[in-house]
Design a protein around this motif. Structure first.
Motif, PDB file in Angstrom:
ATOM      1  N   LEU A 229       0.864  -1.179   0.000  1.00  0.00           N
ATOM      2  CA  LEU A 229       0.000   0.000   0.000  1.00  0.00           C
ATOM      3  C   LEU A 229       0.902   1.231   0.000  1.00  0.00           C
ATOM      4  N   ASN A 230       1.093   1.796  -1.186  1.00  0.00           N
ATOM      5  CA  ASN A 230       2.095   2.855  -1.364  1.00  0.00           C
ATOM      6  C   ASN A 230       1.514   4.261  -1.376  1.00  0.00           C
ATOM      7  N   GLY A 231       0.173   4.380  -1.401  1.00  0.00           N
ATOM      8  CA  GLY A 231      -0.443   5.704  -1.447  1.00  0.00           C
ATOM      9  C   GLY A 231      -1.270   5.977  -0.204  1.00  0.00           C
ATOM     10  N   ARG A 232      -1.351   7.220   0.172  1.00  0.00           N
ATOM     11  CA  ARG A 232      -2.118   7.612   1.354  1.00  0.00           C
ATOM     12  C   ARG A 232      -3.566   7.105   1.253  1.00  0.00           C
ATOM     13  N   GLY A 233      -4.040   6.521   2.341  1.00  0.00           N
ATOM     14  CA  GLY A 233      -5.420   6.068   2.391  1.00  0.00           C
ATOM     15  C   GLY A 233      -5.711   4.766   1.663  1.00  0.00           C
ATOM     16  N   ALA A 234      -4.687   4.079   1.183  1.00  0.00           N
ATOM     17  CA  ALA A 234      -4.904   2.812   0.482  1.00  0.00           C
ATOM     18  C   ALA A 234      -5.319   1.722   1.477  1.00  0.00           C
ATOM     19  N   VAL A 235      -6.087   0.753   0.968  1.00  0.00           N
ATOM     20  CA  VAL A 235      -6.652  -0.307   1.804  1.00  0.00           C
ATOM     21  C   VAL A 235      -6.450  -1.659   1.126  1.00  0.00           C
ATOM     22  N   ALA A 236      -6.142  -2.684   1.929  1.00  0.00           N
ATOM     23  CA  ALA A 236      -6.080  -4.051   1.413  1.00  0.00           C
ATOM     24  C   ALA A 236      -6.731  -4.985   2.423  1.00  0.00           C
ATOM     25  N   ARG A 237      -7.481  -5.957   1.904  1.00  0.00           N
ATOM     26  CA  ARG A 237      -8.088  -6.978   2.760  1.00  0.00           C
ATOM     27  C   ARG A 237      -7.985  -8.329   2.069  1.00  0.00           C
ATOM     28  N   PHE A 238      -7.497  -9.316   2.804  1.00  0.00           N
ATOM     29  CA  PHE A 238      -7.426 -10.689   2.329  1.00  0.00           C
ATOM     30  C   PHE A 238      -8.387 -11.545   3.149  1.00  0.00           C
ATOM     31  N   ASN A 239      -9.302 -12.236   2.468  1.00  0.00           N
ATOM     32  CA  ASN A 239     -10.197 -13.202   3.104  1.00  0.00           C
ATOM     33  C   ASN A 239      -9.901 -14.571   2.518  1.00  0.00           C
ATOM     34  N   SER A 240      -9.743 -15.583   3.354  1.00  0.00           N
ATOM     35  CA  SER A 240      -9.516 -16.924   2.823  1.00  0.00           C
ATOM     36  C   SER A 240     -10.307 -17.961   3.605  1.00  0.00           C
ATOM     37  N   VAL A 241     -10.812 -18.932   2.852  1.00  0.00           N
ATOM     38  CA  VAL A 241     -11.534 -20.074   3.399  1.00  0.00           C
ATOM     39  C   VAL A 241     -10.887 -21.324   2.819  1.00  0.00           C
ATOM     40  N   ILE A 242     -10.282 -22.145   3.682  1.00  0.00           N
ATOM     41  CA  ILE A 242      -9.459 -23.257   3.211  1.00  0.00           C
ATOM     42  C   ILE A 242      -9.819 -24.530   3.969  1.00  0.00           C
ATOM     43  N   VAL A 243     -10.010 -25.630   3.222  1.00  0.00           N
ATOM     44  CA  VAL A 243     -10.212 -26.951   3.797  1.00  0.00           C
ATOM     45  C   VAL A 243      -9.152 -27.885   3.230  1.00  0.00           C
ATOM     46  N   ALA A 244      -8.494 -28.647   4.106  1.00  0.00           N
ATOM     47  CA  ALA A 244      -7.463 -29.593   3.665  1.00  0.00           C
ATOM     48  C   ALA A 244      -7.826 -31.001   4.125  1.00  0.00           C
ATOM     49  N   PRO A 245      -8.413 -31.816   3.223  1.00  0.00           N
ATOM     50  CA  PRO A 245      -8.707 -33.211   3.570  1.00  0.00           C
ATOM     51  C   PRO A 245      -7.438 -34.056   3.579  1.00  0.00           C
ATOM     52  N   LYS A 246      -7.581 -35.311   3.944  1.00  0.00           N
ATOM     53  CA  LYS A 246      -6.436 -36.212   4.040  1.00  0.00           C
ATOM     54  C   LYS A 246      -5.658 -36.243   2.734  1.00  0.00           C
ATOM     55  N   GLY A 247      -4.344 -36.133   2.841  1.00  0.00           N
ATOM     56  CA  GLY A 247      -3.472 -36.159   1.672  1.00  0.00           C
ATOM     57  C   GLY A 247      -3.144 -34.800   1.105  1.00  0.00           C
ATOM     58  N   SER A 248      -3.800 -33.732   1.595  1.00  0.00           N
ATOM     59  CA  SER A 248      -3.546 -32.379   1.098  1.00  0.00           C
ATOM     60  C   SER A 248      -2.543 -31.655   1.974  1.00  0.00           C
ATOM     61  N   TYR A 249      -1.631 -30.943   1.323  1.00  0.00           N
ATOM     62  CA  TYR A 249      -0.687 -30.075   2.027  1.00  0.00           C
ATOM     63  C   TYR A 249      -0.850 -28.664   1.469  1.00  0.00           C
ATOM     64  N   VAL A 250      -1.250 -27.728   2.335  1.00  0.00           N
ATOM     65  CA  VAL A 250      -1.533 -26.355   1.916  1.00  0.00           C
ATOM     66  C   VAL A 250      -0.723 -25.386   2.756  1.00  0.00           C
ATOM     67  N   ASP A 251       0.166 -24.659   2.120  1.00  0.00           N
ATOM     68  CA  ASP A 251       0.954 -23.607   2.772  1.00  0.00           C
ATOM     69  C   ASP A 251       0.494 -22.295   2.152  1.00  0.00           C
ATOM     70  N   SER A 252      -0.386 -21.583   2.867  1.00  0.00           N
ATOM     71  CA  SER A 252      -1.041 -20.424   2.283  1.00  0.00           C
ATOM     72  C   SER A 252      -1.004 -19.246   3.250  1.00  0.00           C
ATOM     73  N   GLY A 253      -0.888 -18.047   2.693  1.00  0.00           N
ATOM     74  CA  GLY A 253      -0.878 -16.867   3.542  1.00  0.00           C
ATOM     75  C   GLY A 253      -0.961 -15.599   2.719  1.00  0.00           C
ATOM     76  N   SER A 254      -0.872 -14.473   3.411  1.00  0.00           N
ATOM     77  CA  SER A 254      -0.970 -13.168   2.747  1.00  0.00           C
ATOM     78  C   SER A 254      -0.039 -12.183   3.446  1.00  0.00           C
TER      79      SER A 254
END
Length: 385
Positions: A229-254
């Motif tokens: 966010l390089n400008g005055r008043g800028a906004v960022a929002r990250f929403n995540s919904v993650i399900v990992a069943p057996k056998g899944s490997y998830v490395d996720s972020g923001s």
């Protein structure tokens, strides 16, 4: 996370040619795309980009004020996209970025005109159809000053895929007082490996809203988009919904960098490990004042699995306001008993709690897409329990 050998996948020789009418696609492929939010009827869409394996098969804008091109065409038209192409992601970051840089298959270029309010979403789909295919894409999105855009991007794989790899570079540019909502739905398979690499910048008064949904199995996924966010008043929002069943490997972020006064950043993650492993990352850096950031990671473990929450805050200036909340646990038995006392059986009570936990209302999605995600959650619950 296992070592991925890109030599196991085929990165050439799989192109279909143009598909003018998406309704002619194979019914099974259309079903997979629908679960990623992609409507082959193109109803209430401002445009569509579809890539299958190594090439674009459908690319068109349906509304004035928004330009949609295959990235190769955009590079020709705009002399290599100076100031945009490979400016937010380092092409030498790792073997996956280098592979994408050396052998570009396609990807989408989306640009709004200054002041354009694109009321209907642009949809894109990056589809893997062939067995053991590797796909390199590079996406560039430019939302010019005072304009607004919503992109729904669905990444998916054919139902009977025996293995595939997706390497995706995405770069975002949100101009002054502009707004980009970017909703990504991953609909992979338990044999797919995924390595997206994403970066972006938001200017004064701009807003970047990122929604990420992963409810189906995936073999190995690593994702960590970073927005400055390089400008005055800028906004960022990250929403995540993650399900990992057996056998899944998830490395996720923001990651959000608050680099100008009056900037605000928020990271909200909801994760469920139902036998798989999730590393849930979040980083907010406060480098200017006043600036506010909040990070929230909440996880449930159902039927085994691992959740590793890694919330990080870094303040480099006096007066920054950063906070985080992280929790990993199980469903409260008292909540189940409360709902059972009101007539639900145990499975119904548990399902109700899970659906409330995976609350997609926070994303502010169009009703059609909201309903698709709710349906996917309902189907995923069969595997959770």
């Amino acid at each position: 996370m296992e070592k991925i050998d890109l030599h196991d996948f085929r990165f050439s020789g799989s192109t279909l040619g143009e598909i003018p009418d998406l309704r002619t696609l194979d019914p099974a492929d259309k079903a997979e795309m629908l679960m990623s939010g992609v409507d082959v009827e193109e109803r209430q869409r401002a445009g569509t980009y579809l890539q299958v394996d190594h090439g674009s098969v459908h690319c068109k804008s349906l509304q004035p004020g928004v330009e949609i091109l295959d990235i190769k065409e955009a590079l020709k038209k705009y002399d290599g996209l100076p100031g945009h192409f490979w400016t937010q992601v380092d092409k030498d970051k790792d073997e996956f970025t280098r592979a994408a840089a050396e052998n570009l298959h396609g990807g989408y270029f989306v640009r709004t005109e200054k002041g354009a309010k694109i009321t209907e979403p642009v949809q894109s789909c990056l589809f893997l159809k062939s067995d053991m295919v590797g796909q390199n894409v590079h996406n560039v999105v430019i939302v010019e000053d005072d304009s607004e855009l919503h992109i729904i991007t669905g990444c998916s794989v054919a139902h009977d895929s025996k293995g595939a790899a997706h390497l995706g570079i995405s770069e975002f540019f949100v101009g002054k007082n502009a707004k980009l909502t970017f909703t990504m739905i991953h609909n992979w398979a338990d044999s797919t490996v995924v390595r997206p690499r994403t970066g972006g910048v938001v200017e004064e008064g701009g807003a970047f809203i990122n929604n990420y949904v992963l409810l189906k199995p995936v073999k190995d996924l690593q994702s960590y988009p970073a927005i400055r966010l390089n400008g005055r008043g800028a906004v960022a929002r990250f929403n995540s919904v993650i399900v990992a069943p057996k056998g899944s490997y998830v490395d996720s972020g923001s990651r959000i960098e608050l680099n100008a006064p009056d900037t605000r950043g928020e990271v909200i993650a909801r994760t469920i490990a139902s036998g798989g492993t999730i590393v849930s990352r979040g980083f907010i850096g406060g480098n200017s004042v006043p600036a506010k950031g909040h990070l929230e990671c909440k996880g449930l473990i159902l039927g085994g699995g691992v959740i590793h929450a890694v919330p990080e805050l870094m303040g480099t200036m006096d007066g920054v306001e950063l906070s985080h909340e992280a929790a990993v646990g199980k469903i409260d038995q008292e909540e189940i008993e409360y709902l059972m006392a009101r007539g639900l059986d145990e499975d119904e009570a548990t399902s109700t709690i899970v659906r409330g936990f995976l609350n997609v209302d926070i994303m502010g999605l169009p009703k059609e897409l909201h309903d698709v995600i709710e349906k996917t959650i309902a189907e995923s619950q069969k595997d959770m329990f």
